[in-house]
Scaffold this motif. Structure first.
Motif, PDB file in Angstrom:
ATOM      1  N   THR A 183       2.207   0.533   1.614  1.00 61.23           N
ATOM      2  CA  THR A 183       2.470   0.191   3.016  1.00 61.23           C
ATOM      3  C   THR A 183       2.375   1.459   3.856  1.00 61.23           C
ATOM      4  O   THR A 183       2.552   2.573   3.354  1.00 61.23           O
ATOM      5  CB  THR A 183       3.878  -0.412   3.231  1.00 61.23           C
ATOM      6  N   GLN A 184       2.081   1.261   5.128  1.00 61.53           N
ATOM      7  CA  GLN A 184       2.049   2.387   6.068  1.00 61.53           C
ATOM      8  C   GLN A 184       3.192   2.210   7.063  1.00 61.53           C
ATOM      9  O   GLN A 184       3.394   1.132   7.615  1.00 61.53           O
ATOM     10  CB  GLN A 184       0.712   2.429   6.820  1.00 61.53           C
TER      11      GLN A 184
ATOM     12  N   GLY B  59       0.289  11.820   3.094  1.00 59.43           N
ATOM     13  CA  GLY B  59      -1.084  11.895   2.612  1.00 59.43           C
ATOM     14  C   GLY B  59      -1.191  12.375   1.182  1.00 59.43           C
ATOM     15  O   GLY B  59      -0.279  13.015   0.655  1.00 59.43           O
ATOM     16  N   ALA B  60      -2.301  12.010   0.537  1.00 54.91           N
ATOM     17  CA  ALA B  60      -2.587  12.476  -0.823  1.00 54.91           C
ATOM     18  C   ALA B  60      -4.072  12.807  -0.888  1.00 54.91           C
ATOM     19  O   ALA B  60      -4.912  11.984  -0.517  1.00 54.91           O
ATOM     20  CB  ALA B  60      -2.228  11.397  -1.833  1.00 54.91           C
ATOM     21  N   VAL B  61      -4.397  14.024  -1.351  1.00 55.82           N
ATOM     22  CA  VAL B  61      -5.801  14.469  -1.351  1.00 55.82           C
ATOM     23  C   VAL B  61      -6.557  13.960  -2.563  1.00 55.82           C
ATOM     24  O   VAL B  61      -7.762  14.142  -2.674  1.00 55.82           O
ATOM     25  CB  VAL B  61      -5.883  16.021  -1.296  1.00 55.82           C
ATOM     26  N   ASP B  62      -5.876  13.314  -3.496  1.00 57.34           N
ATOM     27  CA  ASP B  62      -6.504  12.881  -4.740  1.00 57.34           C
ATOM     28  C   ASP B  62      -5.902  11.541  -5.143  1.00 57.34           C
ATOM     29  O   ASP B  62      -4.907  11.098  -4.578  1.00 57.34           O
ATOM     30  CB  ASP B  62      -6.232  13.951  -5.819  1.00 57.34           C
TER      31      ASP B  62
ATOM     32  N   ALA C  65      -6.322   8.568   7.244  1.00 59.54           N
ATOM     33  CA  ALA C  65      -7.292   9.336   6.447  1.00 59.54           C
ATOM     34  C   ALA C  65      -6.997   9.241   4.955  1.00 59.54           C
ATOM     35  O   ALA C  65      -7.913   9.193   4.132  1.00 59.54           O
ATOM     36  CB  ALA C  65      -7.284  10.803   6.902  1.00 59.54           C
ATOM     37  N   PHE C  66      -5.693   9.237   4.585  1.00 61.07           N
ATOM     38  CA  PHE C  66      -5.348   9.241   3.159  1.00 61.07           C
ATOM     39  C   PHE C  66      -4.919   7.864   2.665  1.00 61.07           C
ATOM     40  O   PHE C  66      -4.447   7.732   1.544  1.00 61.07           O
ATOM     41  CB  PHE C  66      -4.216  10.239   2.904  1.00 61.07           C
ATOM     42  N   ALA C  67      -5.097   6.877   3.506  1.00 58.55           N
ATOM     43  CA  ALA C  67      -4.611   5.545   3.139  1.00 58.55           C
ATOM     44  C   ALA C  67      -5.296   5.025   1.877  1.00 58.55           C
ATOM     45  O   ALA C  67      -4.648   4.430   1.007  1.00 58.55           O
ATOM     46  CB  ALA C  67      -4.808   4.573   4.298  1.00 58.55           C
TER      47      ALA C  67
ATOM     48  N   PHE D  77       4.827   2.585  -6.035  1.00 57.89           N
ATOM     49  CA  PHE D  77       4.909   2.074  -4.661  1.00 57.89           C
ATOM     50  C   PHE D  77       4.691   3.253  -3.717  1.00 57.89           C
ATOM     51  O   PHE D  77       5.394   4.265  -3.821  1.00 57.89           O
ATOM     52  CB  PHE D  77       6.267   1.423  -4.407  1.00 57.89           C
ATOM     53  N   THR D  78       3.716   3.125  -2.828  1.00 54.02           N
ATOM     54  CA  THR D  78       3.371   4.248  -1.944  1.00 54.02           C
ATOM     55  C   THR D  78       3.652   3.884  -0.489  1.00 54.02           C
ATOM     56  O   THR D  78       3.327   2.788  -0.023  1.00 54.02           O
ATOM     57  CB  THR D  78       1.889   4.640  -2.113  1.00 54.02           C
ATOM     58  N   TYR D  79       4.275   4.836   0.208  1.00 54.65           N
ATOM     59  CA  TYR D  79       4.630   4.655   1.620  1.00 54.65           C
ATOM     60  C   TYR D  79       3.971   5.775   2.409  1.00 54.65           C
ATOM     61  O   TYR D  79       4.352   6.945   2.282  1.00 54.65           O
ATOM     62  CB  TYR D  79       6.159   4.711   1.792  1.00 54.65           C
ATOM     63  N   LEU D  80       2.952   5.426   3.191  1.00 55.96           N
ATOM     64  CA  LEU D  80       2.240   6.417   4.007  1.00 55.96           C
ATOM     65  C   LEU D  80       2.976   6.552   5.337  1.00 55.96           C
ATOM     66  O   LEU D  80       3.108   5.589   6.097  1.00 55.96           O
ATOM     67  CB  LEU D  80       0.790   5.970   4.239  1.00 55.96           C
TER      68      LEU D  80
END
Length: 1048
Positions: free
Chosen positions: A381-382, A333-336, A364-366, A355-358
């Protein structure tokens, strides 16, 4: 010690007369002398030679890349004509299911009959040379519409595969690796799953695919290790990092930072810099991954600042890829959205992709993570389970390939050497290089999306390169070698990708070997760096070449000539040894004379040399080189391509050496000769790879049945070296013999023979080429008996000897010029190094200068080490163990609907939380070890050694016309305080600061010439969030896996 001199002289005279008589050395020398006026001696022009060889290799490589180019054109045309059909039903040949039947005897779906026939070109593997078949990774549904459509349109490649093979019958595997994950291979072959029913191969993970699909890249991987990442999430994160590492190659650079409220470099030594993504570095980081644990709060802003700064500074050093740059963010997750950081470092150019991998199920942070990726030309991607990792990681490659696709740049890429176990032959595993090219969608409406369809390639066995190298032109010790743009060896006679010789086992974690690790005398990398920079030139140095399983050393001066191989990232070098190695001669005889003498039954030719190219046409493949030459010379095979110059010299050698056959036969027929069958074999070899062998005993009576057979690699002509007995004889004084006991690989299997060989020179000066070597092999017992008989002689008139080797007061030994024992009163010491038996005497011989110690290094060694191991590390780095764990986790959730960190963690723990334990493993290491060489100038020496309470005396006396020494040692004074001298290798251990320096030190490398980092027309809106390929239907996919899991 007059007696010792007499013994040495008597033995030397006796054994030389036996060796000369049975080998026929004087007859052969005389025959070559008769032709002296008819031959032309030439000095080899090393630069001209290396340029010519490079041109030959360039043509061979060009043929391979043209075959690949034809595949690219066919694939792109086929896709252009194809319309996607989501309901397409198509029965293709699945490589795992072909020829499989159900219980009722019916073929399985996708498993129709597929004819497979053993083919000698593919090492007798059963293949289908009319059709390709398709492999689909185990974790993908083989009837997914995207796969079925891809398989359908790529069927048109079959025709091109077959056509390519017809045009160039030396081709081996040709293939298309799809961006969707399936792998089409020609010729078709049956694939067998492992013991878990799994095929782990995914073509998109292979170096050839990644190199062809993307440009070189600098990557910083950020891993969230805050408290919320505990349990399975951290395991998934580690597996994601491991999968990303799989996609990085030698032209890429990377670092990994774990973050919570602080930054933790996974390798603290590499703080603030990036390191080359070679296999050794990736393995080093993987070992450190298991040490990560989750706690605290995740401060992503600190991590992003560090990553941008590091990429920026590293880029300015000019060391990295100087092409694409990326930050991989793995978090739950990322709050910002951190747009202030991106505005500061990355906008408006967006040169660093994000490139972000959830990790986990929560969405919630997607939105924040997706925004970060989309705003920076990346992909989101998740990843909810371990089973999702592989497919989701692959997405970033397709993003990085977009600029190349939009440019429509079909860059040809070549990989460094790697081991292919499919084509393992009787000599072990096969080294390959691959030529590959990307395949693009040419549809105008999708141009801005830059759709990569996949990569096509073909393998080139390194043996193919060796066939273009005329070994006869390089001399006895000469060789050719090639390296990549990164300085890694493509081919070199010192490259050892196997360990435990004889068992043909592959080295664990076999990685590319740098030229500086085999040509280690070049401490300043002068030769390596010139070749990496694609220069043409010459370099000279003294080298220490080991022979005879590394136990002996030849010291010589080599001249190196080098140039680049155009159209490839490779450079070629040729090493010629000074002296006889720089000269070549041409003789001339008629074809009729030569053919007549080639017909002799005792004649054979070097199997691995290319006199004629028998690979070009299938009907020639069964021919031996000897048969091919005869058919070529008689005009029966006009299609055969042969080396006319080499064949002319083979004919000359056949004619000159022919009389020796009659000479050997007359010796064998004379019953009074060799009555005790002490001499068993006579042999000769010439500079053209021609051999003659004569047995003085029946084949069943031979003491050493492997000698001069294919099993005895060091004693026959092969692709990169002359026989050991030939090489050692060439360094001996002309007219003298070199004697040795062959070393066996098994310590228990003591050798029972002695080999003697001598070189035949054309002229009596330094500039004379060595034209041949001849020798005999005799029983060790026969040889030793001659020694003991000689040592009982004495000069006194009454026949009573003052001293003899029978006396208890002395020990007599016969040792060779490298210090190995051929004769000892204790038979068990035969073959041992003299220093192990008489440490004090050997030590004195070294201090007196009779022998000298030469320190050698082995940078490809394997050492046994005790390593802490746990199954968690094993399961993390094996995607399919991780995959089974994932299925357990899924089933737990399906059955009990429990929260993510409850029972699933417990069920998962049997794979990840076992107690650590010590395990002995083989690890690559560097070793230092000694070799010993006698000084030729010392004929006779006496010495005294002061021991604890006595003096130990000895005499060493050279045996005339040989490489042998008689050593007589006082047996009444013991020197137990002097330890034995051994030849055992010692591992070079590096302290932490040295290890760090080695990690940081980056050798000169040459970047690939093409770079496609960005394109202004790129559609950055395609940035993820939707799942790609469908999973297999749950019941069809999960239940069979459960059966496997519960049976484990």
């Amino acid at each position: 010690m007059l007696g010792v001199k007499l013994w040495a002289s008597a033995f030397g005279g006796e054994i030389k007369s036996i060796a000369a008589k049975y080998s026929g050395s004087q007859l052969l020398q005389k025959k070559y002398k008769e032709y002296e006026k008819d031959v032309a001696i030439e000095e080899i022009d090393g630069l001209q030679l290396v340029k010519k060889l490079a041109k030959n290799m360039e043509e061979m490589f060009h043929k391979k890349s043209e075959a690949v180019r034809r595949l690219v054109e066919a694939a792109e045309d086929a896709y252009l004509k194809h319309e996607f059909d989501a309901d397409l039903q198509y029965e293709y040949f699945n490589a795992v299911l072909i020829n499989e039947r159900d219980e009722e005897g019916n073929y399985l779906e996708l498993g129709k009959e597929f004819i497979l026939v053993p083919n000698d070109h593919f090492n007798n593997l059963p293949v289908n040379i009319s059709l390709s078949d398709v492999q689909v990774p185990t974790n993908m549904y083989n009837k997914d519409p995207a796969i079925v459509n891809g398989v359908y349109w790529s069927e048109s490649l079959n025709k091109v595969f077959v056509d390519n093979f017809d045009r160039d019958p030396s081709l081996i595997w040709q293939y298309f690796g799809s961006a969707k994950g399936f792998f089409r291979q020609y010729p078709g072959i049956k694939w067998e799953p492992d013991e878990n029913g799994v095929i782990a191969f995914d073509c998109r993970n292979r170096k050839w695919y990644i190199q062809a699909a993307t440009s070189p890249k600098d990557v910083v991987i950020l891993v969230d290790v805050s408290g919320s990442m505990k349990g399975l999430r951290l395991t998934i994160a580690k597996q994601t990092v491991s999968s990303i590492l799989d996609t990085l190659g030698d032209d890429d650079f990377f670092n990994i930072i774990a973050y919570n409220e602080e930054l933790h470099y996974v390798e603290p030594c590499l703080n603030g810099t990036l390191v080359q993504a070679d296999r050794a570095n990736k393995e080093h980081f993987r070992e450190h991954l298991d040490k990560l644990f989750a706690k605290g709060i995740g401060m992503l802003d600190i991590a992003l600042n560090e990553a941008f700064n590091m990429l920026n500074e590293f880029n300015h050093t000019g060391q990295g890829s100087i092409c694409s740059q990326a930050i991989m963010l793995i978090t739950d997750g990322a709050v910002d959205t951190y747009d202030t950081i991106f505005a500061k470092y990355n906008w408006p150019d967006r040169k660093v992709r994000i490139f972000t991998y959830l990790i986990g199920r929560e969405a919630a942070f997607a939105d924040n993570l997706k925004w970060m990726a989309c705003a920076n030309k990346g992909f989101f991607t998740q990843i909810s389970t371990l089973a999702d990792v592989q497919e989701n990681v692959m997405e970033y490659l397709h993003v990085l390939s977009r600029p190349k696709v939009i440019d429509q740049e079909h860059d040809v890429v070549w990989t460094e050497a790697y081991i292919d176990s499919t084509l393992a032959d009787d000599q072990g595993l096969v080294l390959m290089t691959t030529v590959a090219m990307p395949v693009f969608s040419k549809q105008n409406e999708t141009r801005s999306k830059g759709i990569l369809l996949g990569v096509v390639g073909t393998d080139v066995p390194v043996k193919e390169l060796l066939k273009t190298i005329p070994k006869y032109k390089l001399g006895i010790h000469g060789y050719a070698f090639a390296i990549t743009n990164n300085g890694y060896i493509l081919t070199h006679p010192e490259l050892r990708p196997l360990y435990e010789e004889g068992k043909k086992r592959r080295k664990p974690n076999y990685s590319s070997v740098d030229l500086s690790e085999v040509e280690w005398e070049d401490r300043d990398d002068v030769l390596r760096n010139a070749m990496v920079n694609r220069k043409t030139g010459k370099f000279s140095m003294e080298v220490k070449k080991t022979v005879d399983k590394g136990k002996r050393v030849l010291v010589m001066t080599n001249d190196y000539y080098y140039t680049d191989i155009k159209g490839t990232p490779f450079s070629l070098g040729v090493a010629l040894s000074r002296g006889h190695g720089k000269y070549f001669f041409r003789g001339n005889v008629t074809v009729e004379e030569g053919l007549h003498d080639l017909e002799h039954p005792d004649v054979s030719l070097a199997d691995e040399w290319s006199y004629c190219n028998t690979d070009l046409h299938p009907e020639h493949r069964q021919m031996t080189q000897l048969e091919a030459i005869k058919r070529y010379l008689t005009g029966k095979e006009p299609l055969l391509q042969c080396d006319k110059e080499l064949i002319q010299e083979v004919l000359f050698d056949a004619v000159v050496s022919a009389p020796i056959e009659a000479y050997w036969t007359s010796l064998a027929l004379n019953k009074s000769e060799n009555s005790d069958k002490g001499v068993e074999v006579a042999f000769l070899g010439t500079r053209t790879g021609l051999s003659r062998i004569n047995l003085f005993v029946g084949p069943e009576q031979l003491t050493n049945e492997d000698f001069l057979t294919a099993e005895d690699k060091e004693n026959i002509f092969n692709a990169d070296h002359f026989p050991l007995w030939y090489r050692r004889a060439a360094e001996q004084i002309p007219g003298s013999f070199v004697y040795s006991i062959p070393f066996s690989t098994e310590t228990a299997n003591k050798s029972n023979v002695v080999t003697a060989s001598t070189a035949v020179q054309l002229l009596d000066d330094r500039k004379s080429p060595i034209v041949a070597a001849v020798g005999i092999q005799m029983k060790l017992e026969f040889f030793q008996r001659k020694f003991w008989t000689a040592s009982r002689q004495c000069a006194s008139l009454d026949g009573r000897c003052a001293i003899s080797c029978d006396d208890e007061a002395i020990n007599c030994y016969l040792i060779d010029n490298n210090g190995f024992i051929l004769v000892s009163e204790d038979y068990r010491q035969t073959g041992y190094f003299f220093g192990e038996v008489e440490g004090a005497v050997m030590n004195k011989l070294l201090t007196m200068g009779s022998f000298k110690r030469i320190t050698l290094y082995d940078y490809q060694a394997m050492c046994r080490t005790n390593k802490e191991s746990s199954d968690s590390a094993h399961s993390l780095l094996d995607p399919y163990n991780a995959f089974f764990a994932a299925v357990k986790w899924i089933m737990t959730e399906l059955v009990l609907f429990l929260v993510e960190f409850n029972l699933c963690s417990w069920w998962h723990s049997d794979l990840t939380a076992k107690a650590q334990r010590l395990k002995q493993t083989l690890e690559p290491c560097d070793t230092e070890y000694p070799a010993f060489v006698s000084e030729r100038t010392i004929k006779e020496t006496t010495g005294n050694i002061a021991c604890d309470d006595c003096f130990k005396s000895f005499v060493i006396q050279q045996i005339p016309s040989s490489n042998l020494f008689m050593v007589v040692v006082d047996n009444e004074c013991f020197c137990d305080s002097v330890p034995p001298i051994t030849m055992a290798p010692i591992e070079i251990r590096y302290n932490e600061s040295l290890k760090c320096e080695r990690l940081k030190s980056q050798k000169i490398r040459r970047r690939p010439e093409s770079c496609h980092g960005f394109h202004p027309e790129e559609n950055a809106r395609e940035c993820g969030g939707v799942s790609g390929l469908s999973a297999k239907p749950l019941v069809a996919f999960v239940l069979p896996l459960l059966l496997v899991i519960f049976s484990r």
